[in-house]
Design a protein around this motif. Structure first.
Motif, PDB file in Angstrom:
ATOM      1  N   LYS A 153       4.870  -5.217  -6.907  1.00 46.17           N
ATOM      2  CA  LYS A 153       5.248  -4.903  -8.143  1.00 46.17           C
ATOM      3  C   LYS A 153       4.588  -5.797  -9.107  1.00 46.17           C
ATOM      4  O   LYS A 153       4.307  -7.140  -8.924  1.00 46.17           O
ATOM      5  CB  LYS A 153       6.856  -4.910  -8.606  1.00 46.17           C
ATOM      6  CG  LYS A 153       7.112  -4.953  -9.805  1.00 46.17           C
ATOM      7  CD  LYS A 153       8.659  -4.814 -10.277  1.00 46.17           C
ATOM      8  CE  LYS A 153       9.117  -4.658 -11.663  1.00 46.17           C
ATOM      9  NZ  LYS A 153      10.419  -4.787 -11.883  1.00 46.17           N
TER      10      LYS A 153
ATOM     11  N   GLU B  67      -7.616   9.468  -4.086  1.00 47.85           N
ATOM     12  CA  GLU B  67      -6.770  10.579  -3.385  1.00 47.85           C
ATOM     13  C   GLU B  67      -6.130   9.966  -2.345  1.00 47.85           C
ATOM     14  O   GLU B  67      -4.983  10.220  -1.960  1.00 47.85           O
ATOM     15  CB  GLU B  67      -7.322  11.677  -2.737  1.00 47.85           C
ATOM     16  CG  GLU B  67      -7.915  12.645  -3.662  1.00 47.85           C
ATOM     17  CD  GLU B  67      -8.789  13.702  -3.142  1.00 47.85           C
ATOM     18  OE1 GLU B  67      -8.564  13.944  -1.671  1.00 47.85           O
ATOM     19  OE2 GLU B  67      -9.251  14.670  -3.664  1.00 47.85           O
TER      20      GLU B  67
ATOM     21  N   GLU C   2      -7.382  -1.054 -10.069  1.00 51.05           N
ATOM     22  CA  GLU C   2      -6.452  -0.017  -9.221  1.00 51.05           C
ATOM     23  C   GLU C   2      -5.002  -0.853  -8.952  1.00 51.05           C
ATOM     24  O   GLU C   2      -3.976   0.131  -9.040  1.00 51.05           O
ATOM     25  CB  GLU C   2      -6.973   0.300  -8.119  1.00 51.05           C
ATOM     26  CG  GLU C   2      -8.284   1.062  -8.002  1.00 51.05           C
ATOM     27  CD  GLU C   2      -8.746   1.532  -6.714  1.00 51.05           C
ATOM     28  OE1 GLU C   2      -8.410   2.639  -6.054  1.00 51.05           O
ATOM     29  OE2 GLU C   2      -9.360   0.815  -5.969  1.00 51.05           O
TER      30      GLU C   2
ATOM     31  N   ASP D 231      -2.781  -0.480 -12.108  1.00 51.03           N
ATOM     32  CA  ASP D 231      -2.228   1.172 -12.516  1.00 51.03           C
ATOM     33  C   ASP D 231      -1.021   1.120 -11.787  1.00 51.03           C
ATOM     34  O   ASP D 231      -0.719   1.101 -10.435  1.00 51.03           O
ATOM     35  CB  ASP D 231      -3.428   2.277 -12.084  1.00 51.03           C
ATOM     36  CG  ASP D 231      -3.025   3.544 -12.336  1.00 51.03           C
ATOM     37  OD1 ASP D 231      -1.810   3.743 -12.556  1.00 51.03           O
ATOM     38  OD2 ASP D 231      -3.689   4.225 -12.088  1.00 51.03           O
ATOM     39  N   PRO D 232      -0.001   1.373 -12.560  1.00 46.31           N
ATOM     40  CA  PRO D 232       1.440   1.396 -11.627  1.00 46.31           C
ATOM     41  C   PRO D 232       1.536   2.613 -10.743  1.00 46.31           C
ATOM     42  O   PRO D 232       1.995   2.524  -9.659  1.00 46.31           O
ATOM     43  CB  PRO D 232       2.387   1.688 -12.815  1.00 46.31           C
ATOM     44  CG  PRO D 232       1.877   1.210 -14.101  1.00 46.31           C
ATOM     45  CD  PRO D 232       0.410   1.369 -13.804  1.00 46.31           C
ATOM     46  N   GLN D 233       1.109   3.781 -11.050  1.00 50.17           N
ATOM     47  CA  GLN D 233       1.286   4.945 -10.203  1.00 50.17           C
ATOM     48  C   GLN D 233       0.201   4.723  -8.985  1.00 50.17           C
ATOM     49  O   GLN D 233       0.577   5.149  -7.842  1.00 50.17           O
ATOM     50  CB  GLN D 233       0.590   6.112 -10.941  1.00 50.17           C
ATOM     51  CG  GLN D 233       1.680   6.618 -12.155  1.00 50.17           C
ATOM     52  CD  GLN D 233       3.034   6.820 -11.651  1.00 50.17           C
ATOM     53  OE1 GLN D 233       3.014   7.514 -10.633  1.00 50.17           O
ATOM     54  NE2 GLN D 233       3.993   6.304 -12.228  1.00 50.17           N
ATOM     55  N   ARG D 234      -0.968   4.096  -9.285  1.00 45.94           N
ATOM     56  CA  ARG D 234      -1.852   3.900  -8.133  1.00 45.94           C
ATOM     57  C   ARG D 234      -1.122   2.748  -7.004  1.00 45.94           C
ATOM     58  O   ARG D 234      -1.355   2.906  -5.692  1.00 45.94           O
ATOM     59  CB  ARG D 234      -3.290   3.341  -8.431  1.00 45.94           C
ATOM     60  CG  ARG D 234      -4.302   3.215  -7.381  1.00 45.94           C
ATOM     61  CD  ARG D 234      -4.785   4.713  -6.897  1.00 45.94           C
ATOM     62  NE  ARG D 234      -5.908   4.222  -5.850  1.00 45.94           N
ATOM     63  CZ  ARG D 234      -5.393   4.261  -4.521  1.00 45.94           C
ATOM     64  NH1 ARG D 234      -4.050   4.740  -4.455  1.00 45.94           N
ATOM     65  NH2 ARG D 234      -6.306   4.312  -3.780  1.00 45.94           N
TER      66      ARG D 234
ATOM     67  N   LYS E  52       1.944   2.421  -6.613  1.00 43.62           N
ATOM     68  CA  LYS E  52       2.916   2.773  -6.007  1.00 43.62           C
ATOM     69  C   LYS E  52       2.682   3.497  -4.839  1.00 43.62           C
ATOM     70  O   LYS E  52       3.377   3.471  -3.747  1.00 43.62           O
ATOM     71  CB  LYS E  52       3.889   3.670  -7.178  1.00 43.62           C
ATOM     72  CG  LYS E  52       5.145   4.637  -6.633  1.00 43.62           C
ATOM     73  CD  LYS E  52       5.669   5.312  -7.448  1.00 43.62           C
ATOM     74  CE  LYS E  52       7.093   5.801  -7.061  1.00 43.62           C
ATOM     75  NZ  LYS E  52       7.732   6.825  -8.144  1.00 43.62           N
ATOM     76  N   ARG E  53       1.519   4.299  -4.920  1.00 46.43           N
ATOM     77  CA  ARG E  53       0.877   5.037  -3.952  1.00 46.43           C
ATOM     78  C   ARG E  53       0.294   4.392  -2.722  1.00 46.43           C
ATOM     79  O   ARG E  53       0.548   4.511  -1.602  1.00 46.43           O
ATOM     80  CB  ARG E  53      -0.070   5.981  -4.350  1.00 46.43           C
ATOM     81  CG  ARG E  53      -0.668   6.854  -3.384  1.00 46.43           C
ATOM     82  CD  ARG E  53      -1.498   7.968  -3.651  1.00 46.43           C
ATOM     83  NE  ARG E  53      -2.118   8.778  -2.457  1.00 46.43           N
ATOM     84  CZ  ARG E  53      -2.565  10.008  -2.518  1.00 46.43           C
ATOM     85  NH1 ARG E  53      -2.326  10.629  -3.514  1.00 46.43           N
ATOM     86  NH2 ARG E  53      -2.961  10.530  -1.230  1.00 46.43           N
TER      87      ARG E  53
END
Length: 398
Positions: free
Chosen positions: A100, A148, A243, A246-249, A251-252
């Motif tokens: 996090k 991706e 990268e 970037d929270p979404q990146r 998370k992935r």
């Protein structure tokens, strides 16, 4: 009042000033960040203004001798830490994989960045003496674009390839930490009270590192943490700092590491053959065998389609009803699964110190870190490097 022990151990600030050894701004900042203090907080503790602390870090002003001594005592590092340039290391350090990131974790992340540098420098200090295992980790990249990420099938396949690369079969792994240490991964456990940090990993040059920073009460969760960090070392070496911001990146990336850890610890070609019931009690024996948390095994069953969504929901309800969310069977008491701790660097340090090939005082002078800090980084018993050093070094026996 001045601490007489500090005067005996270190030269005074006045002596440092006369010798021309001035405070190095970057080192001062490192120590402050490691202590997780803001400039304002440190200023209050040493009796100067925040502007004064800022000027020390900018290099526009040198602290008075008595202030430098207070800085040393408050930040718990010897005076020579602040006056000695950084030591060498293995090379450029990659970004640390934190689970996090954000404004609420900035202080923690900054401290971890410093500790990770100190750990790499400590390992490097022994590199010219010790014959560390050769780095032997596989490396992967997504089949399509990096943006991706990995498909689920890719992750399953790469976890299998990693097992094959390590010469593992399809059964449980007896000790994940010991396995990775034999593959050239340097691992340490460094407690950070009041901070929620499970673990993070990084590369320095061609050397991989895993930093275990939490005091988890479950041995199996620590094993999963280590497998999670192995995923980052094998799958995400090419990921950049931007990268991770970037929270979404992020998370992935974290989801990919969790998937890899589950696939690495619980292979799809063997684990499903041992699952025979949706009653969570049936997973207690599986936990003893595979050394993986019951909740992680249930999630793995979901990944592999062993049970349908309704059955998985029912299993999680059973776990909640039994109050197993935080503490599961085999996590505590006489039946608890034993913790796995790093051992390689500790053994190297003990052998080297005992042989006299690298005296404790020489290590302290080279790295300019406090004895207590070095004890944690090397995994040595408390007091091993902080007691008197005018006698032959012997390991502290428990």
């Amino acid at each position: 009042m001045m601490n007489n022990n500090n005067i005996l151990q270190f030269p005074t600030a006045a002596q440092s000033s006369r010798d021309g050894r001035l405070l190095i701004p970057a080192r001062f900042t490192e120590a402050r960040l490691a202590a997780r203090l803001t400039q304002t907080e440190l200023a209050s503790r040493i009796g100067v203004s925040r502007q004064a602390v800022s000027s020390y870090e900018m290099g526009s002003k040198q602290p008075a001798p008595e202030v430098l001594l207070q800085i040393s005592e408050e930040l718990r590092q010897p005076l020579n830490f602040f006056t000695k340039p950084e030591t060498e290391t293995f090379g450029r350090q990659t970004a640390n994989f934190f689970r996090k990131k954000g404004a609420d974790t900035k202080r923690r992340d900054q401290a971890c960045e410093v500790y990770s540098k100190w750990f790499a420098r400590t390992v490097y200090a022994f590199d010219h003496i010790a014959n560390f295992p050769k780095v032997d980790l596989p490396s992967f990249e997504p089949a399509h674009t990096q943006a991706e990420g990995y498909s689920d099938e890719e992750i399953e396949h790469y976890a299998e390839e990693t097992r094959q690369h390590f010469g593992l079969g399809l059964g449980p792994i007896s000790n994940v930490i010991r396995l990775l240490e034999t593959k050239g991964v340097s691992i340490c456990r460094f407690e950070m009270p009041a901070e929620n940090v499970e673990a993070f990993s990084y590369w320095v040059g061609e050397r991989p590192f895993i930093f275990l920073a939490s005091d988890k009460r479950s041995a199996v969760r620590r094993r999963f943490d280590v497998a999670h960090e192995l995923a980052h070392l094998c799958l995400h070496r090419w990921v950049g700092e931007e990268e991770l911001d970037d929270p979404q990146r992020l998370k992935r990336i974290e989801a990919e590491a969790d998937h890899f850890a589950g696939a690495f610890l619980l292979p799809r070609k063997s684990f499903p053959n041992e699952v025979y019931s949706t009653r969570v009690e049936s997973f207690v024996d599986l936990k003893a065998r595979w050394k993986v948390a019951i909740q992680a095994m249930v999630y793995r069953c979901k990944d592999l389609g062993i049970f349908d969504e309704r059955q998985i929901v029912n299993m999680y309800k059973q776990i909640s009803y039994k109050k197993w969310r935080t503490v599961e069977p085999l996590d505590s008491g006489v039946t608890a699964i034993g913790f796995e701790d790093p051992i390689l660097l500790k053994r190297v340090a003990e052998l080297v110190f005992k042989s006299g090939r690298y005296p404790v005082d020489e290590l302290k002078a080279d790295l300019a870190l406090s004895g207590s800090t070095l004890e944690q980084l090397l995994g040595l018993d408390e007091g091993s490097l902080t007691r008197r050093t005018d006698v032959r070094w012997e390991p502290t026996l428990k």
